[in-house]
Design an enzyme around this catalytic site. Structure first.
Site, short mmCIF file in Angstrom:
data_model
loop_
_atom_site.label_atom_id
_atom_site.label_comp_id
_atom_site.label_asym_id
_atom_site.label_seq_id
_atom_site.Cartn_x
_atom_site.Cartn_y
_atom_site.Cartn_z
CE1 TYR A 9 45.89 -13.97 15.83
CE2 TYR A 9 45.68 -15.59 17.59
CZ TYR A 9 46.43 -15.00 16.58
OH TYR A 9 47.71 -15.44 16.32
CE LYS B 93 47.38 -16.62 12.33
NZ LYS B 93 48.41 -15.96 11.49
#
Length: 276
Positions: free
Chosen positions: A125, A129
């Site tokens: 994650y 990002k």
């Protein structure tokens, strides 16, 4: 700093069906059903049709477990999708506002992270990002990256994140909560307001927006106390919970004054949206 009111017709918002997006009350809003950010042609078409001066990019996969188990989809949505929005913003001369995360850091710093700290993500994650951030910075000159941490919101029916899980245990005898992980709890409603203000002020670069510093234990005690729960909150270490993803001990941020302290925001959230 001088600011001017925003014109809804000049702002395009992606991911309006998400928790944060549900609090955004400005702009022309698109859900993942009406705009697939992984489809470059669709993104370019929508941006050329509406010709916004600002694109607020909220669409993304935020479930850390899902991202770790489905890295291809995480990178497709969080990285490639953001790349598409950056390309489209450049094509129409628009500013891109991209909501990112304190999860881009490795969590080893003792103090809260600042905008000047160098990212070093440790899970899918955070990495997806951060690559989105790099795409924005590499393609555009006019951009705003807003990093946040430990978002809560959505209300009784929609809150599947940490605060919702804790409140669901209000009738338990004891609730175990981690003491060795720190973050910056942030009410999504406050973040939505901060985004609007930042756009009005024409802020650029990278800005951290969070509600202070707390552990999961701190948030659990506060939330259960606010609803008068008799559950005993038991401090535990994160090693007592099995996780499919790595995370550092510190996800807290040195933040601007755009949002309230998390305690104040949490009290309002529970009173108004949980009606307890």
């Amino acid at each position: 700093m001088d600011s001017s009111p925003i014109n809804d017709e000049h702002i395009l918002v992606t991911g309006s069906e998400g928790m944060l997006g549900s609090y955004v009350n400005f702009g022309v809003r698109f859900t993942k059903q009406t705009l697939d950010v992984t489809n470059l042609d669709a993104v370019l078409s929508v941006c050329h049709e509406y010709k916004p001066s600002t694109v607020v990019h909220l669409a993304g996969l935020t479930d850390l477990v899902f991202c770790e188990r489905n890295p291809r989809e995480a990178y497709l949505v969080n990285t490639t999708g953001t790349y598409h929005l950056a390309l489209a913003a450049r094509a129409i001369g628009a500013k891109l506002v991209y909501v990112s995360t304190s999860g881009v850091f490795d969590g080893t710093k003792k103090e809260p992270y600042t905008e000047e700290d160098v990212p070093n993500p440790v899970n899918v994650y955070g990495h997806s990002k951060y690559l989105g951030e790099l795409a924005v910075r590499g393609i555009l000159n006019d951009y705003l990256i807003v990093r946040t941490s430990w978002l809560f919101g959505g209300g009784r029916d929609s809150d599947k994140k940490f605060v919702g899980k804790i409140l669901a245990q209000q009738n338990a005898i004891e609730v175990r909560a981690v003491t060795d992980k720190r973050g910056s709890p942030t009410y999504a409603k406050d973040l939505a307001g901060a985004l609007k203000k930042l756009i009005e002020e024409n802020r650029k670069g990278i800005v951290h927006v969070g509600g202070g510093v707390a552990t999961r234990y701190d948030v659990s005690r506060e939330a259960l106390a606010l609803i008068g729960s008799k559950a005993s909150v038991v401090p535990v270490l994160s090693t007592e919970f099995s996780n499919v993803y790595l995370s550092g001990e510190n996800e807290s941020m040195s933040s601007s004054s755009y949002v309230r302290p998390w305690q104040e925001a949490l009290a309002e959230y529970i009173e108004i949206e949980w009606k307890i």
